[in-house]
Every structure is written in structure tokens, then in C-alpha cells.
Write a protein that holds these residues in place. Structure first.
Motif, PDB file in Angstrom:
ATOM      1  N   ARG A   3      35.500 -35.876 -58.882  1.00 55.94           N
ATOM      2  CA  ARG A   3      35.677 -37.019 -58.739  1.00 55.94           C
ATOM      3  C   ARG A   3      35.525 -37.643 -58.792  1.00 55.94           C
ATOM      4  N   LEU A   4      36.304 -39.804 -59.307  1.00 60.29           N
ATOM      5  CA  LEU A   4      35.880 -40.346 -59.139  1.00 60.29           C
ATOM      6  C   LEU A   4      36.146 -40.794 -57.774  1.00 60.29           C
ATOM      7  N   LEU A   6      37.247 -44.269 -56.377  1.00 63.30           N
ATOM      8  CA  LEU A   6      37.726 -45.486 -56.008  1.00 63.30           C
ATOM      9  C   LEU A   6      39.357 -45.823 -55.785  1.00 63.30           C
ATOM     10  N   CYS A  29      40.261 -39.259 -60.664  1.00 62.83           N
ATOM     11  CA  CYS A  29      40.448 -40.008 -59.116  1.00 62.83           C
ATOM     12  C   CYS A  29      40.375 -39.601 -58.228  1.00 62.83           C
ATOM     13  N   ASP A  30      39.327 -40.267 -56.540  1.00 65.29           N
ATOM     14  CA  ASP A  30      39.994 -40.213 -55.386  1.00 65.29           C
ATOM     15  C   ASP A  30      40.312 -41.262 -55.262  1.00 65.29           C
ATOM     16  N   VAL A  31      41.414 -41.398 -54.954  1.00 64.55           N
ATOM     17  CA  VAL A  31      41.325 -43.297 -54.677  1.00 64.55           C
ATOM     18  C   VAL A  31      42.084 -43.583 -53.112  1.00 64.55           C
ATOM     19  N   HIS A 234      32.281 -46.043 -66.632  1.00 61.02           N
ATOM     20  CA  HIS A 234      33.608 -44.813 -67.188  1.00 61.02           C
ATOM     21  C   HIS A 234      34.418 -45.222 -68.382  1.00 61.02           C
ATOM     22  N   LEU A 237      38.534 -44.497 -67.516  1.00 61.55           N
ATOM     23  CA  LEU A 237      39.109 -44.710 -66.644  1.00 61.55           C
ATOM     24  C   LEU A 237      40.555 -45.504 -66.733  1.00 61.55           C
TER      25      LEU A 237
END
Length: 329
Positions: A3-4, A6, A29-31, A234, A237
Motif C-alpha cells: 500500500r502507498l 501517504l 493507502c496507509d495514511v 500514482h 490516487l
């Protein structure tokens, strides 16, 4: 597939809290979500590029867009919207009884470029025929000396603007060195009860409602932006963020009408919500590019160009990342 990671930065709005507490996820995403006052967020985003995703002032964004590629690519997620008739503070001893009396006066602003000030200048020109050059402007920090422009100004030679780094606007207003201040935040001299400082519109709510009835415009202050290098790497996104922020706003909207046990600490919050819907429509704080938002954004682009901010008139369809408003949630 990983996962991105972010980092997102914005102010702590009710409409983003479901993202903060994990009730809403950003797909893929991992926020790491950082909350901070908007002035700090803008400074760190524009000057240092610290965040992959950030709340951005929309007036500075339009200025940058008119000149070429922007540091952040905007999404039609309007985190801050506000009528700005409440943002004008004047001396009570200068004969300023209506907006028409501001012509020829000296008015302080934290930034000439800022969205709140740009919107009110547009109102002055459309409703009273007062152009930006008809007012003498002083740019300075509201409570702390010094504040810098995010982008170079594009004003004509001889334009009546002076920058001060040695004093605050609140002090200038209290001392009577200027006639008024336009600012998103109230100056401390008003909060402290200075006897000669007041709002231009004491009943600003009624004035702002009348403005909406006439124009159909609910001013946009801030949007969400993806740092350009991240957006190019990306391209998916933007859609993930749009879906997540729209879901979060729907949760916040539902909290406004919860009556079993009030989630918002105002006794008549539901009544106010219903009255606002009656005036402005069911989805008055909308994201995306519907007709109402297009009208608002077109007015903003015109004001930016007319006031010497943007170097060209920007079309609404070039303001945002492609295809985001068509994303289904």
C-alpha cells in the motif's frame, strides 16, 4: 502489492474526522494524517513540499496555475467554504457605514492574495463598483509581524499596496493608523473590546444570506491537493481520495441531524441545518463540479484575474485533476 504510504495534512474539520479516526479508509493507502492550523499547513506545503496530500488555499492555487505547472494538483474537495462579509473590521470613527464607504480608505490584509480577501474584493466590485485600486492596501501579519506571499504578485506599477514587516494589523487598527482590516481571523483588538473597532456588518448572517439568494454563490476557500510528483507517479490516487473524503463528509452531515443524542454541541443545530437547507439546498456544501460549484469557481477565476492575481483567466475545467468528479462512490 504494498500500500502507498501517504501523509495528509489539513485542519481538524468535522468532515475529515472519519479519516482521522479510521472510520473511512483511502483505498490503496496507509495514511498518516496530520492536523494543523491552515496557515501552518499552507506554509509547509507551498514552501517546503512536506506533504504528499495537503489542504491548499484556492486563491494561491489559481495564481500558480495561471503561470504554469502547480506544486499541487487540485481535487474538487472543498474543505473550507465560508461567506466573508463577516471578515471585515473597521474603525468606528471613520464614517464607514457601508461597503461603499471603503473607497479611498486604507485597509490591512494579512496577504493580498488570500482567498477570503479576494472574495470580498470581488463583492465590492460587483455590487458597489469599487475596484481593488480604489483602496489603499497594507499587507502585514495579523498578530505577528511579517507574512510572505506564496507567489510573486502580478499587480500593475503604482498599485496602492505597501508591505509592512515591523508591525501587526491588529496594532495598526487599534492605533487608528489604518481604517480597517480584512482577515479570515478576527483581530485581537476587536476580541479585546476596543471601543473604536467593530465589524462592518454586525448582522453579517443576514447580509450573507441575502448575498446567496442573489448570486447562488457559496464561496470556496480551500481545496485538497496532491503534490505533483505523487500525482504523476500514482494517477489512481485522486479517485481514491475523492471517494474517501466524500464518504467522510456524508458521515459528518449525518451527525448534524442526529437528534436522539446531539453529536454537535449546539442545542438547535438541527434547526439551523434545516434552515440552511431551505435556503441553499440539500447538498449545500457539495464537492465535485456540479452547476453551483462551477458558478462559484468561475466567479473566483474572474476575480483572481481582475484583481491582478492570476495572469490569465482560468477555465473551470482546467482547475482539477482529470476525471475525479465522475468517480462513483
Amino acid at each position: 502489492m504494498s500500500r502507498l504510504p501517504l501523509t495528509i495534512a489539513s485542519w481538524d474539520y468535522d468532515r475529515v474526522r472519519p479519516l482521522l479516526d479510521g472510520r473511512v479508509k483511502v483505498e490503496g493507502c496507509d495514511v498518516n494524517y496530520l492536523t494543523m492550523p491552515v496557515e501552518e499547513c499552507f506554509e509547509r506545503a507551498y514552501f517546503h513540499g512536506e506533504f504528499e496530500v495537503a489542504e491548499i488555499g484556492f486563491s494561491p492555487f489559481l495564481i500558480a496555475l495561471s503561470r504554469g505547472p502547480t506544486p499541487y494538483v487540485a481535487l474538487p474537495i472543498f474543505l473550507s467554504r465560508m461567506f466573508r462579509h463577516s471578515a471585515v473590521y473597521v474603525r468606528a470613527d471613520r464614517g464607514i457605514e457601508s461597503p461603499a464607504d471603503l473607497a479611498g480608505k486604507t485597509i490591512g490584509v494579512p496577504e493580498y492574495q488570500m482567498s477570503a480577501v479576494m472574495w470580498f474584493r470581488g463583492y465590492l466590485q460587483d455590487e458597489f463598483g469599487i475596484k481593488a485600486a480604489d483602496i489603499n492596501w497594507v499587507q502585514a501579519g495579523l498578530e505577528n509581524p511579517g507574512r510572505r506571499d506564496k507567489f510573486p504578485l502580478n499587480l500593475p506599477e503604482g498599485f496602492p499596496l505597501v508591505a509592512r514587516n515591523d508591525v501587526t494589523l491588529s496594532q495598526l487598527l487599534a492605533d487608528g493608523a489604518i481604517d480597517g482590516v480584512m482577515s479570515a481571523r478576527a483581530p485581537s483588538c476587536l476580541i479585546d473590546g476596543h471601543p473604536k473597532v467593530r465589524r462592518l456588518f454586525p448582522d453579517y448572517r443576514a447580509v450573507e444570506q441575502a448575498y446567496f439568494r442573489k448570486t447562488g454563490i457559496f464561496p470556496i476557500m480551500h481545496a485538497l491537493g496532491i503534490r505533483r510528483d505523487i500525482h504523476e507517479k500514482h494517477p489512481w490516487l485522486g479517485a481514491s481520495l475523492y471517494k474517501a473524503y466524500l464518504q467522510a463528509k456524508r458521515i459528518a452531515d449525518a451527525d448534524l441531524v442526529e437528534v436522539t443524542a446531539l453529536k454537535i454541541g449546539l442545542p438547535w443545530v438541527s434547526a439551523e441545518y434545516e434552515a440552511t437547507q431551505a435556503l441553499m439546498g440539500a447538498d449545500f456544501w457539495s464537492y465535485g463540479l456540479n452547476d453551483a460549484n462551477r458558478r462559484t469557481l468561475a466567479a473566483m477565476a474572474r476575480y483572481s484575474y481582475e484583481q491582478g492575481l492570476a495572469t490569465r483567466l482560468i477555465d473551470v475545467d482546467e482547475m482539477f485533476a482529470n476525471g475525479i468528479s465522475e468517480t462513483r462512490v
